[in-house]
Design a protein around this motif. Structure first.
Motif, short mmCIF file in Angstrom:
data_model
loop_
_atom_site.label_atom_id
_atom_site.label_comp_id
_atom_site.label_asym_id
_atom_site.label_seq_id
_atom_site.Cartn_x
_atom_site.Cartn_y
_atom_site.Cartn_z
N LEU A 345 0.82 -1.22 0.00
CA LEU A 345 0.00 0.00 0.00
C LEU A 345 0.85 1.26 0.00
N GLN A 346 0.26 2.33 -0.50
CA GLN A 346 0.89 3.65 -0.40
C GLN A 346 0.88 4.10 1.06
N PRO A 347 1.82 5.00 1.47
CA PRO A 347 1.92 5.37 2.89
C PRO A 347 0.60 5.80 3.52
N GLN A 348 -0.18 6.63 2.82
CA GLN A 348 -1.43 7.09 3.44
C GLN A 348 -2.43 5.96 3.61
N ASN A 349 -2.45 5.02 2.65
CA ASN A 349 -3.36 3.87 2.76
C ASN A 349 -2.89 2.91 3.86
N PHE A 354 -3.31 0.21 9.28
CA PHE A 354 -2.85 -0.12 10.64
C PHE A 354 -3.73 0.56 11.70
N LYS A 355 -4.29 1.71 11.35
CA LYS A 355 -5.21 2.37 12.30
C LYS A 355 -6.45 1.51 12.48
N THR A 356 -6.94 0.92 11.38
CA THR A 356 -8.09 0.03 11.46
C THR A 356 -7.78 -1.18 12.35
N VAL A 389 5.68 -2.96 14.70
CA VAL A 389 6.81 -2.20 15.26
C VAL A 389 7.52 -1.42 14.17
N GLU A 390 7.74 -2.07 13.04
CA GLU A 390 8.45 -1.39 11.96
C GLU A 390 7.62 -0.23 11.40
N TYR A 391 6.31 -0.41 11.39
CA TYR A 391 5.47 0.66 10.85
C TYR A 391 5.33 1.82 11.83
N ASN A 392 4.97 1.52 13.09
CA ASN A 392 4.69 2.59 14.05
C ASN A 392 5.08 2.17 15.46
#
Length: 820
Positions: A345-349, A354-356, A389-392
């Motif tokens: 996915l693109q960064p914003q997607n 991950f928020k979902t 962890v790698e994402y956020n």
């Protein structure tokens, strides 16, 4: 044509798309009768055998890359490369190739796909389109030749693709495929293989949409089973229909989503298993196929993410105790693959994705899963955790700090991760290495956020050292209760090396948190027990940990090291290593060399006073003799305060020093004892030169009087101190950074943790961390170009408020010396 000989390496491309080195030799070009043409010859430099004999084919596309590399395809799926030692040799051979093919040597590709004759180009542009032969069995060979001849030209490729799209030609070809299979017409099936493979290389999304449709994709895979290079056809369709099973761990109600998942799996299978490994020149032709798979995955993630019922059911079943083990394993594996797809996915997607998952409760779910006994489930859960962890990392930190308010330390998510790292059963500790990397990311201040109302670094590190650090260091402390490691098998040594690697990272990045922890828990002494390990890599890890601490040049650490005689294990390891010239020998010498070069006065004095007899015979390096010289220079400055004060006067009255004079004065500048300045003393800057000499000499004369008084006290202590070696029960501790303080300890036995005078926390009486205000570390003073620079130590500020109370609690003898 004269031969040109140049040194080259010959490479061939294997099936795994890796270049195999076939040997080193010398290349030449010349006419070879057997091949009936100019050829490239490479003879091995070792025995003169022929490594390569390749005819320069007029129609072969040769590529020159990076000035020293020539690459070409000798036959289908057989690529060659010559890597030249010198650019000149590459240029000469390139000229020979271009000469044979009638090309200008300035090109990088001899058969440039756009490089057609004006006549061909005119014909292509003027003709309205490409006329395809009628789709009949008898004309399959003609169709295959047409496709193959169109591939080298971009214009012809474009026209062929349009013709295939407009006439519904692919479906007609697939009908012929059924006829050929029914008739067992192997020749026709071989032609169809070549045609379908060529259509893939046209790289057109519109064609792929037809080929990968539900009705066509299995027939396309069927055509690709009949590779003429194989004696027997492959059975790809049988695998996809009978062996590969589609499991719906949570029922998918959307038929479009289900169809998209099936299609993506099959196209991925075609890319990885069915299509032959592309040659160097075909690789870029399949870029649209990669894109097709990529966008399919993006669509699948988006459709699943929008299906709230699906995700709710997924997490509910994951955490339900009634879910059986096999089902839970399938659910976790699905979630892992779901997260893997999200990487497309693109960064914003990806943010939304991950928020979902976070809102759905993925972290509490992982905590439940990681607490289970099933190894495979835990392994998959660890992979999911690594994506998070790698994402956020901040999202994970926030969660663990919140759960710490409700749960015991034992079931905290980070502690579960540490326990899995410690308990990894893999002999190579593959899982432990992965988990250690995740922990390192979580405790790395570089990726911590700082906002106006809170600092993540302060909050999280405070939490980590209070709730988690004792779990991380447990195996280290359990294994170092004696003079040597209680368990010294390979797996334990590997684990302790991982723990030490993380602790070393903390020393470098965590300042006062780790400092307090090391001094309070006497961690460095326990780590240095590992210097006695039979595993050299673990002993070196322990040494690296100490080296990182010394590299900070922090006097709190230095006093702790001296008080507990923590150079003893290092010196023992150095002597036990004997005359072997190995990494251990070099690393230990480098540590002492650092102390000498950086002129860490307190450590220099401590090493020479306690270990000189053991080290004085080491003469194959000048490190230890240099340390002794540093120590004697310190003593000389103490014994001759007048000389030292004059150096200070000269240094502080210098108008300016340019770059040229710095080199000449470097030795005097850095050897001079800058720490003789007492708190509150003025430093004379060049702008004050015009002042009256009496005004300058008055503070200096007062400084001299104080200096003499102080020196007399130091000499008394030196007379009482035995400097001959480590056997002496008492020792001298010399503090640099603006003080010449001497602490005397009654016996080494009093240095045990918990005893009076032992290294406690910076707040405990007599600890290395407690220094009264009137002798607190003054900033190092340097002057360059008339500027005065002060180096402050912010970590030590927080201890100042408690110093006055500590002063009253010191033993009388120590208090007297601090106040001198």
């Amino acid at each position: 044509m004269t031969d040109t000989r140049r040194r080259v390496k010959v490479y061939t491309l294997n099936e795994d798309r890796q270049w195999d080195d076939r040997g080193t030799g010398h290349v030449s070009s010349g006419y070879v009768e057997r091949l009936k043409g100019m050829s490239l010859l490479v003879r091995a430099e070792s025995d003169g055998s022929l490594l390569l004999e390749s005819k320069i084919n007029p129609n072969t596309a040769y590529q020159k890359q990076q000035d020293t590399l020539i690459v070409w395809s000798e036959a289908e799926n057989y690529d060659l490369a010559l890597s030249f030692q010198e650019k000149a040799g590459c240029d000469e051979i390139w000229e020979k190739i271009c000469q044979v093919q009638g090309k200008d040597p300035s090109v990088d590709i001899t058969q440039d796909l756009v490089d057609e004759s004006e006549e061909e180009r005119f014909d292509d542009m003027s003709s309205p389109g490409l006329e395809l032969p009628s789709c009949e069995l008898s004309r399959l060979e003609e169709i295959a030749e047409l496709v193959a001849s169109s591939l080298p030209s971009p214009l012809r490729r474009e026209k062929l693709a349009l013709a295939l799209e407009n006439e519904g030609y692919i479906k007609k070809l697939l009908e012929l495929f059924h006829v050929c299979e029914d008739l067992e017409n192997i020749e026709g099936l071989h032609h169809l293989y070549e045609i379908i493979k060529g259509i893939f290389l046209l790289n057109r999304t519109a064609l792929f949409e037809v080929m990968f449709s539900e009705e066509c994709i299995m027939d396309v895979i069927g055509c690709l089973e009949y590779d003429p290079a194989l004696s027997q056809p492959r059975k790809h369709r049988e695998f996809l229909t009978k062996t590969a099973k589609f499991k719906e761990v949570i029922p998918i109600s959307d038929p479009e989503l289900k169809q998209k998942i099936h299609q993506t799996y099959r196209v991925q299978y075609i890319q990885d298993m069915v299509l032959p490994t592309p040659s160097v020149f075909e690789e870029n032709m399949l870029s649209t196929l990669h894109s097709f798979i990529f966008f399919n995955k993006v669509e699948i993630v988006g459709m699943l993410q929008e299906d709230e019922k699906f995700l709710t059911d997924l997490f509910a079943q994951l955490t339900d105790e009634a879910t059986d083990e096999e089902k839970r394993q399938e659910l976790v594996n699905f979630l892992k693959e779901f997260c893997a797809f999200s990487q497309t996915l693109q960064p914003q997607n990806r943010d939304a994705f991950f928020k979902t998952l976070s809102n759905m409760g993925i972290l509490p779910a992982l905590e439940v899963i990681l607490g289970m006994d099933d190894t495979q489930v835990r392994s998959a859960a660890t992979d999911i955790f690594s994506y998070l962890v790698e994402y956020n990392p901040s999202m994970v930190r926030e969660f663990v700090m919140q759960e710490a308010q409700q749960n015991d330390d034992d079931i905290l998510l980070i502690n579960l991760i540490i326990e899995h790292m410690i308990c990894d059963t893999d002999p190579e500790l593959g899982g432990a290495v992965q988990l250690m990397g995740l922990l390192r990311t979580l405790v790395d201040p570089e990726n911590m956020l700082a906002t106006s109302n809170k600092t993540e670094k302060t909050e999280f590190l405070g939490f980590f050292y209070k709730h988690c650090m004792h779990v991380l260091t447990a195996p280290l402390l359990a294994n170092t209760t004696e003079d040597k490691p209680s368990k010294d098998d390979f797996q334990t040594a590997q684990l302790l090396a991982l723990v030490l690697e993380l602790l070393t990272f903390c020393v470098e990045h965590h300042t006062y948190h780790i400092k307090n922890y090391i001094i309070n828990k006497d961690i460095l002494r326990r780590v240095l027990v590992l210097m006695a390990s039979k595993h050299a890599f673990l002993a070196l890890c322990a040494l690296r940990f100490k080296r990182k601490i010394i590299g900070l040049k922090d006097e709190f650490y230095n006093r702790y090291i001296m008080k507990s005689f923590l150079f003893e294990p290092v010196v023992k390891a150095f002597l036990n290593n004997g005359s072997r010239y190995n990494l251990m020998n070099s690393a230990i010498i480098e540590m002492f060399e650092f102390i000498r070069v950086e002129d860490i006065k307190s450590l220099t004095a401590h090493v020479i006073e306690n270990y000189w007899k053991a080290l004085e015979d080491v003469d194959y390096v000048q490190t230890f003799k240099g340390l002794k010289l540093r120590f004697e220079q310190q003593r000389e400055r103490q014994d001759n305060p007048k000389l030292d004060s004059m150096r200070s006067i000269l240094r502080n009255h210098r108008y300016r020093r340019d770059a040229r004079t710095l080199e000449d004065e470097e030795e005097m500048w850095f050897n001079a004892d800058e720490d003789d300045m007492e708190d509150g003393e003025a430093v004379v800057s060049p702008s004050d030169k015009a002042k009256n000499d009496d005004d300058i000499m008055d503070p200096i004369s007062k400084f001299m009087e104080r200096k003499k008084l102080k020196e007399s006290e130091e000499k008394e202590v030196l007379l009482k101190t035995n400097l001959s070696g480590r056997q002496s029960p008492s020792f001298k501790l010399s503090l640099s950074s603006g003080t010449k303080t001497n602490l005397t300890s009654q016996s080494p036995a009093t240095n045990l943790p918990g005893s009076p005078g032992s290294p406690g926390s910076p707040g405990s009486p007599g600890s290395p961390g407690s220094v009264p205000k009137n002798t607190s570390q003054t900033a190092a003073i340097t002057t360059k170009g008339g500027l005065v620079g002060l180096v402050d130590y912010p970590d030590d500020d927080e201890d100042d408020d408690e110093d006055e109370d500590k002063e009253d609690m010191l033993p009388l003898s120590k208090k007297a010396k601090f106040e001198s």
